[in-house]
Structure formats: structure tokens, C-alpha cells
Scaffold this motif. Structure first.
Motif, mmCIF file in Angstrom:
data_model
loop_
_atom_site.group_PDB
_atom_site.id
_atom_site.type_symbol
_atom_site.label_atom_id
_atom_site.label_comp_id
_atom_site.label_asym_id
_atom_site.label_seq_id
_atom_site.Cartn_x
_atom_site.Cartn_y
_atom_site.Cartn_z
ATOM 1 N N LEU A 161 1.612 4.120 10.208
ATOM 2 C CA LEU A 161 2.189 2.838 9.770
ATOM 3 C C LEU A 161 1.848 1.721 10.756
ATOM 4 O O LEU A 161 1.542 0.595 10.354
ATOM 5 N N PHE A 162 1.882 2.038 12.038
ATOM 6 C CA PHE A 162 1.531 1.056 13.065
ATOM 7 C C PHE A 162 0.082 0.591 12.879
ATOM 8 O O PHE A 162 -0.225 -0.599 12.955
ATOM 9 N N ALA A 163 -0.823 1.541 12.621
ATOM 10 C CA ALA A 163 -2.238 1.204 12.422
ATOM 11 C C ALA A 163 -2.420 0.335 11.182
ATOM 12 O O ALA A 163 -3.197 -0.634 11.196
ATOM 13 N N ALA A 164 -1.702 0.647 10.107
ATOM 14 C CA ALA A 164 -1.794 -0.157 8.879
ATOM 15 C C ALA A 164 -1.297 -1.579 9.125
ATOM 16 O O ALA A 164 -1.910 -2.559 8.674
ATOM 17 N N ALA A 165 -0.202 -1.704 9.861
ATOM 18 C CA ALA A 165 0.337 -3.028 10.177
ATOM 19 C C ALA A 165 -0.619 -3.813 11.069
ATOM 20 O O ALA A 165 -0.790 -5.030 10.886
ATOM 21 N N ALA A 166 -1.269 -3.138 12.006
ATOM 22 C CA ALA A 166 -2.232 -3.806 12.879
ATOM 23 C C ALA A 166 -3.426 -4.304 12.074
ATOM 24 O O ALA A 166 -3.943 -5.409 12.311
ATOM 25 N N PHE A 167 -3.876 -3.516 11.106
ATOM 26 C CA PHE A 167 -4.985 -3.903 10.222
ATOM 27 C C PHE A 167 -4.635 -5.176 9.451
ATOM 28 O O PHE A 167 -5.396 -6.144 9.423
ATOM 29 N N LEU A 168 -3.451 -5.187 8.849
ATOM 30 C CA LEU A 168 -3.016 -6.348 8.057
ATOM 31 C C LEU A 168 -2.778 -7.574 8.936
ATOM 32 O O LEU A 168 -3.107 -8.703 8.551
ATOM 33 N N SER A 169 -2.209 -7.362 10.117
ATOM 34 C CA SER A 169 -1.979 -8.475 11.048
ATOM 35 C C SER A 169 -3.291 -9.136 11.438
ATOM 36 O O SER A 169 -3.389 -10.361 11.518
ATOM 37 N N GLY A 213 -7.375 -0.512 17.790
ATOM 38 C CA GLY A 213 -8.121 -1.752 18.009
ATOM 39 C C GLY A 213 -9.345 -1.844 17.116
ATOM 40 O O GLY A 213 -9.684 -2.914 16.601
ATOM 41 N N LEU A 214 -10.006 -0.709 16.896
ATOM 42 C CA LEU A 214 -11.175 -0.671 16.013
ATOM 43 C C LEU A 214 -10.766 -0.983 14.570
ATOM 44 O O LEU A 214 -11.436 -1.756 13.873
ATOM 45 N N ILE A 215 -9.656 -0.402 14.137
ATOM 46 C CA ILE A 215 -9.133 -0.664 12.792
ATOM 47 C C ILE A 215 -8.773 -2.144 12.650
ATOM 48 O O ILE A 215 -9.077 -2.782 11.636
ATOM 49 N N ALA A 216 -8.126 -2.692 13.684
ATOM 50 C CA ALA A 216 -7.745 -4.105 13.656
ATOM 51 C C ALA A 216 -8.975 -5.009 13.616
ATOM 52 O O ALA A 216 -8.992 -6.028 12.906
ATOM 53 N N THR A 217 -10.015 -4.643 14.347
ATOM 54 C CA THR A 217 -11.252 -5.425 14.335
ATOM 55 C C THR A 217 -11.876 -5.437 12.943
ATOM 56 O O THR A 217 -12.385 -6.465 12.481
ATOM 57 N N LEU A 218 -11.809 -4.307 12.266
ATOM 58 C CA LEU A 218 -12.318 -4.216 10.898
ATOM 59 C C LEU A 218 -11.543 -5.178 9.981
ATOM 60 O O LEU A 218 -12.139 -5.925 9.200
ATOM 61 N N GLY A 219 -10.218 -5.178 10.122
ATOM 62 C CA GLY A 219 -9.402 -6.102 9.332
ATOM 63 C C GLY A 219 -9.715 -7.547 9.659
ATOM 64 O O GLY A 219 -9.810 -8.400 8.773
ATOM 65 N N ILE A 278 0.438 -13.032 2.506
ATOM 66 C CA ILE A 278 0.653 -11.670 1.995
ATOM 67 C C ILE A 278 0.374 -10.625 3.080
ATOM 68 O O ILE A 278 1.157 -9.684 3.262
ATOM 69 N N ALA A 279 -0.735 -10.784 3.812
ATOM 70 C CA ALA A 279 -1.083 -9.795 4.845
ATOM 71 C C ALA A 279 -0.053 -9.775 5.966
ATOM 72 O O ALA A 279 0.381 -8.705 6.410
ATOM 73 N N ALA A 280 0.368 -10.957 6.429
ATOM 74 C CA ALA A 280 1.332 -11.021 7.537
ATOM 75 C C ALA A 280 2.696 -10.466 7.123
ATOM 76 O O ALA A 280 3.309 -9.696 7.874
ATOM 77 N N CYS A 281 3.169 -10.846 5.939
ATOM 78 C CA CYS A 281 4.482 -10.360 5.488
ATOM 79 C C CYS A 281 4.438 -8.867 5.174
ATOM 80 O O CYS A 281 5.412 -8.153 5.427
ATOM 81 N N LEU A 318 4.360 -15.882 11.086
ATOM 82 C CA LEU A 318 2.917 -16.115 10.978
ATOM 83 C C LEU A 318 2.539 -16.391 9.520
ATOM 84 O O LEU A 318 1.786 -17.313 9.226
ATOM 85 N N GLY A 319 3.063 -15.581 8.616
ATOM 86 C CA GLY A 319 2.784 -15.780 7.193
ATOM 87 C C GLY A 319 3.290 -17.125 6.693
ATOM 88 O O GLY A 319 2.575 -17.853 5.982
#
Length: 196
Positions: A20-28, A146-152, A179-182, A91-92
Motif C-alpha cells: 500500500l505504501f508503494a502504491a501511494a508513493a506511485f500516485l503521489s 523510489g524506482l516505482i515513484a520515478t515511474l509514476g 485524483i492521484a493525490a487524494c 496537494l490535490g
């Protein structure tokens, strides 16, 4: 006997809180990068001159210090777990104020909201990650996140740019930010409920 790094990594990745943390980092990352790429074009669309838009964007960057300097006392008062959710929602919402940035009051609200929240995000992520990721694999796991977040952060502006061109309006990119931030805020809330 201590488990191997691979075994520790497998154990870490089996933790639903970490996923869940990784998914949230991707969307953020989608939200932040899209907001930053489109902030000046959105301001000019709203009626601000290019020079003024660049100055306002610089002020937004300066406001990031306001998200960092008092962060320790804010964490002590409200907890990082709450602030990480609040910061994503703010942020959203800042994207909506950016759409109205032709009005100087709305532009200033955007500068404060976006600046403070973006300034606080990475520090808050690091604090909350300490509660989720096992210490022996912290560097490796955070590198992966961090790699996942960079992809996002790369995909967000590409998709937003396509929508911007298709509809000839910055409203769609700002909706992606909202939408992504919320969504990230909601996922962080879910992650914390799993922790309990």
C-alpha cells in the motif's frame, strides 16, 4: 541464524502495508510531477503573464521551506501518520486553486498549499516508512519504492500532456493531480488501518 537478504526482501514484499505504501508513493509522484510540469502553463491559461507565472512558481518553490522547517514540531503535535494523509489531500486541493490562479488570492493560496505540502512530502514518507519497512532491508526496499515513484513521476506528465492536447485545456491535468493525490491519501489511510 539471520535470514538472507533475499528472504528478508520476500518477507517485506509480502507485507500488505508495504504494498500500500508503494502504491501511494506511485500516485503521489504522479500528482507532484504533473503539478510541477503544468503549473506555469496553467497559470498563463488562467490569465497570468509568463513572467508573473515564473515568479509565482519560484515563490511556490520557496514555500517548500515552510513545509520543512516546522515539520518536526508538527510531527510531534499531530503525528507523521496524520500529516502524510493531510498533506496529500492538500496537494490535490492545491491543483484546484492553480486553475483559478488568474486571481491573485487564489494564486497565493496555491503557492502556500502546494509549497508547504511538497516540502513536507519526502520527509513524511521517510518517517512513516520507518514504521513499515524492516530495518535490515530499509535501503533496498526504499530504493525499489523510489524506482516505482520515478515511474509514476514520468508517466503522470506524459498522460496529462496527452489529455491537455486532446481537450486543449489544463483542467484534465489538474484533475489527474487531484485524483492521484487524494487516492494516495486514501491508500495511506488504509495502510495505517492495516497497521492497527
Amino acid at each position: 541464524k539471520r535470514p538472507s537478504l533475499l528472504a528478508s526482501l520476500r518477507g517485506a514484499l509480502s507485507d500488505v502495508r508495504l504494498r500500500l505504501f508503494a502504491a501511494a508513493a506511485f500516485l503521489s509522484s504522479i500528482a507532484v510531477s504533473t503539478l510541477l510540469v503544468f503549473q506555469v502553463p496553467t497559470m498563463t491559461w488562467a490569465g497570468v503573464s509568463t513572467a508573473t507565472a515564473a515568479a509565482l512558481a519560484s515563490l511556490r518553490g520557496l514555500m517548500q521551506l515552510a513545509g520543512r522547517v516546522p515539520l518536526l514540531s508538527a510531527i510531534n503535535r499531530f503525528t507523521a501518520s496524520r500529516l502524510i494523509i493531510i498533506s496529500r489531500f492538500l496537494l490535490g486541493i492545491s491543483a484546484l486553486f492553480l486553475l483559478g490562479s488568474g486571481n491573485i488570492v487564489l494564486a497565493l493560496i496555491y503557492i502556500v498549499l502546494a509549497g508547504v505540502t511538497i516540502g513536507a512530502l519526502s520527509a513524511l514518507d521517510g518517517v512513516v516508512a520507518r514504521e513499515v519497512v524492516q530495518p535490515q532491508v530499509f535501503g533496498t526496499v526504499m530504493g525499489g519504492i523510489g524506482l516505482i515513484a520515478t515511474l509514476g513521476g514520468s508517466l503522470g506528465p506524459i498522460f496529462a500532456g496527452w489529455l491537455r492536447d486532446r481537450f486543449d485545456s489544463p483542467v484534465a491535468p489538474m484533475l489527474i493531480v487531484l485524483i492521484a493525490a487524494c487516492s494516495a491519501a486514501i491508500i495511506f489511510a488504509m495502510q495505517q488501518s492495516v497497521s492497527r
